[in-house]
Motif scaffolding. Structure first.
Motif, short mmCIF file in Angstrom:
data_model
loop_
_atom_site.label_atom_id
_atom_site.label_comp_id
_atom_site.label_asym_id
_atom_site.label_seq_id
_atom_site.Cartn_x
_atom_site.Cartn_y
_atom_site.Cartn_z
N LEU A 1 0.92 -1.19 0.03
CA LEU A 1 -0.13 0.08 0.10
C LEU A 1 0.89 1.14 -0.13
O LEU A 1 0.63 2.35 -0.52
CB LEU A 1 -1.06 0.15 1.13
CG LEU A 1 -2.31 -0.63 1.01
CD1 LEU A 1 -2.17 -2.22 0.77
CD2 LEU A 1 -3.12 -0.47 2.10
N ASP A 2 2.07 1.10 0.58
CA ASP A 2 2.77 2.14 0.60
C ASP A 2 3.96 2.19 -0.65
O ASP A 2 4.90 3.17 -0.75
CB ASP A 2 3.75 2.19 1.80
CG ASP A 2 3.03 2.48 2.96
OD1 ASP A 2 2.05 3.14 3.11
OD2 ASP A 2 3.25 1.46 3.95
N GLN A 3 3.75 1.51 -1.77
CA GLN A 3 4.58 1.41 -2.82
C GLN A 3 4.44 2.43 -3.81
O GLN A 3 3.14 2.50 -4.16
CB GLN A 3 4.53 -0.16 -3.43
CG GLN A 3 5.70 -0.36 -4.46
CD GLN A 3 5.50 -1.83 -4.93
OE1 GLN A 3 5.18 -2.59 -4.16
NE2 GLN A 3 5.84 -2.19 -6.04
N PRO A 4 4.99 3.24 -4.44
CA PRO A 4 4.72 4.30 -5.51
C PRO A 4 4.20 3.28 -6.66
O PRO A 4 4.59 2.26 -6.91
CB PRO A 4 5.97 4.78 -5.95
CG PRO A 4 6.96 4.69 -4.52
CD PRO A 4 6.62 3.31 -4.03
N ALA A 5 3.07 4.06 -7.24
CA ALA A 5 2.45 3.31 -8.64
C ALA A 5 3.20 3.01 -9.50
O ALA A 5 3.36 2.19 -10.13
CB ALA A 5 1.41 4.09 -8.86
N GLY A 6 4.24 4.06 -9.62
CA GLY A 6 5.26 3.99 -10.86
C GLY A 6 6.14 2.63 -10.72
O GLY A 6 6.70 2.22 -11.80
#
Length: 543
Positions: free
Chosen positions: A447-452
């Motif tokens: 959930l804290d991972q950047p979408a990029g």
């Protein structure tokens, strides 16, 4: 050659890949299929091998030429022509422009000395052009592009006037042109291709298979096209998302499938036997532990049981599947969306003109047209992310749009997974949104991972989660099954079948059209409308 030693890749605190020693090596003649479920780390591994990302640990040694096709389009100068972009792979675009400029100089200079210098300068440029393959290389580039569905008209256009699918095919053409000498390939070129068949029609895919089969350099390919893997690869790297390890199979695709099945059955048997033995040991330890004189022996027996289980490879559990279900759409009027006289022009190129349409409540519409006809552009206009040059949108009573963009433009790539879903559903409760993300296989640190940093399949799942949270009554879907593994694709198709709202669909996937069961078709660039018939299904893959 590319060699990765003691490679470790992570996404946040989660270990994606752990490959001790020089386990991952690509040499001339290797044609490797990089496989694993969505989110296993395939795209991340490819990016790191290409030098566009850094490993958490380990070292990567590269030598020779390398061509990398990422899943998402590269940003760059979009004002150059598609032809120049392809020719730039060997520096021919600059040389051709310099030769054209020098021709003008030769025609304009006066005086014998100046004329002589201009001619000599042109001769130097022409020699360099000839050494790089000259006009035969230019013809080779055109041939490769034509086989990828890029004709001379498209090659003459600026990149900014092309669709996302066309730009990706230009990039693929550039990479293949760099790797080709007209006879199948150059042994020093390593090709790293992430979903190369996206946006290709059936004829282009067949041609690509033949090109890759005869390519003499190394190749690593990520693809959900099983036929391509079966025809091309001679080695397989399986990224096991459960164990975070890479299993290397030095064999063809068909033999790999048999070997993989055998390995998984062996692991299950080993664990079943170990669990049985451990159970016996723990039961005996429990009995002996009741007696003080045997307490030490009981503890040792319990430790042996734990060690027996810890020493085994974890059994690969069945891949989790995203639970994709669109909720009941928000109430709306009879015709929630209309468009009148939509026209879009890029520079001097008219994409389409005077398109009218009416999307009725619960209707199902497919947009067809050959590549470059403006299908993606039309959806962008309907979604309001681009403005028409003339014409207008007429929103009906209660319209609530949901837009799935082909290149995931609706996602904020610098924001986290959680921030993206929060933006898509600002009124949703935290627990409700966490449950929604969990249904789409996003949990814990993800959930804290950047979408990029997500893979293409993960970005697709996140974008779909945003649509589900919106309760939209009109969905605009641009290639929603791209980048998905077969199981996830089926989930999307099942969700389409049961969705009660209106859908406007752009796709090259005949299965997506069949799942939608469309009533109407809009044909671009003319904007003509027709009742759907099975005759149109043949056009879907070609369009």
């Amino acid at each position: 050659m590319i060699t990765a030693t003691d490679l470790e890749l992570r996404a946040g605190a989660r270990t994606l890949v752990s490959a001790p020693g020089p386990a991952l090596r690509i040499q001339a003649g290797d044609r490797i299929g990089l496989v694993g479920r969505n989110g296993a780390g395939k795209t991340t591994t490819m990016r790191v091998l290409a030098g566009e990302g850094e490993p958490y640990a380990g070292a990567i040694l590269r030598s020779g030429e390398l061509g990398y096709l990422p899943q998402d389009p590269r940003e760059g100068d979009l004002t150059i022509s598609a032809k120049d972009r392809v020719l730039s792979a060997r520096g021919l675009d600059v040389l051709l422009r310099d030769m054209e400029k020098q021709q003008v100089v030769m025609a304009e200079v006066v005086g014998a000395a100046e004329q002589d210098r201009a001619v000599r300068r042109y001769g130097v440029l022409e020699d360099e052009f000839s050494n790089l393959g000259g006009y035969s290389a230019e013809s080779e580039a055109a041939r490769i592009c034509n086989n990828l569905g890029l004709d001379d008209r498209v090659l003459a256009q600026q990149l900014q006037t092309l669709s996302g699918g066309q730009r990706r095919r230009v990039e693929l053409g550039r990479i293949l042109f760099a790797a080709s000498d007209g006879s199948g390939g150059r042994s020093g070129t390593m090709l790293l291709l992430d979903e190369p068949t996206n946006h290709l029609d059936a004829d282009s895919i067949t041609w690509l298979r033949g090109f890759l089969q005869t390519h003499e350099g190394g190749l690593v390919v990520i693809s959900h096209d099983v036929d391509l893997l079966a025809d091309v690869v001679n080695r397989v790297w399986f990224l096991d998302a459960v164990r975070g390890e890479v299993d290397v199979y030095n064999m063809t695709w068909k033999r790999y499938l048999d070997a993989r099945s055998t390995d998984e059955q062996r692991r299950r048997r080993e664990r079943a036997n170990a669990e049985k033995k451990a159970g016996v040991l723990k039961a005996q330890a429990a009995k002996m532990g009741a007696k003080a004189t045997k307490a030490v022996a009981a503890q040792n027996m319990a430790k042996r049981a734990d060690k027996l289980l810890a020493g085994l490879d974890e059994v690969r559990v069945s891949d989790k599947v995203a639970r994709i279900r669109f909720p009941e759409p928000a109430p709306c009027g009879k015709t929630p969306l209309m468009a009148e006289g939509l026209t879009k022009v890029y520079g001097s190129l008219e994409i389409f003109s005077g398109v009218d349409l009416a999307i009725d409540k619960g209707s199902r519409v497919v947009v067809l047209g050959f590549n470059g006809a403006g299908k993606t552009t039309l959806l962008r206009l309907l979604a309001g992310t681009e403005k028409p040059d003339s014409g207008r949108l007429v929103p009906g009573h209660g319209l609530k749009l949901g837009y799935f963009a082909q290149e995931h433009e609706t996602l904020d790539h610098s924001a986290t997974v959680w921030e993206n879903i929060r933006h898509a559903a600002p009124d949703g409760g935290d627990q409700q949104l966490r449950s929604l993300l969990g249904a789409f296989l996003f949990t814990g640190d993800q959930l804290d991972q950047p979408a990029g940093t997500l893979s293409g399949g993960e970005k697709t799942r996140l974008a779909l989660a945003g649509l589900v949270s919106s309760a939209a009554n009109v969905l605009l879907l641009d290639e929603p099954t791209n980048n998905l593994d077969p199981v996830s694709r089926e989930q999307v198709l099942d969700a389409l079948r049961s969705y009660a709202g209106a859908v406007v669909l752009v796709t090259h996937d005949p299965g997506a059209v069949e799942a939608l069961e469309p009533e109407r078709v809009i044909l671009l660039p003319d904007g003509n409308e027709d009742h759907w018939s099975a005759d149109y299904i043949e056009i879907v893959q070609l369009a």
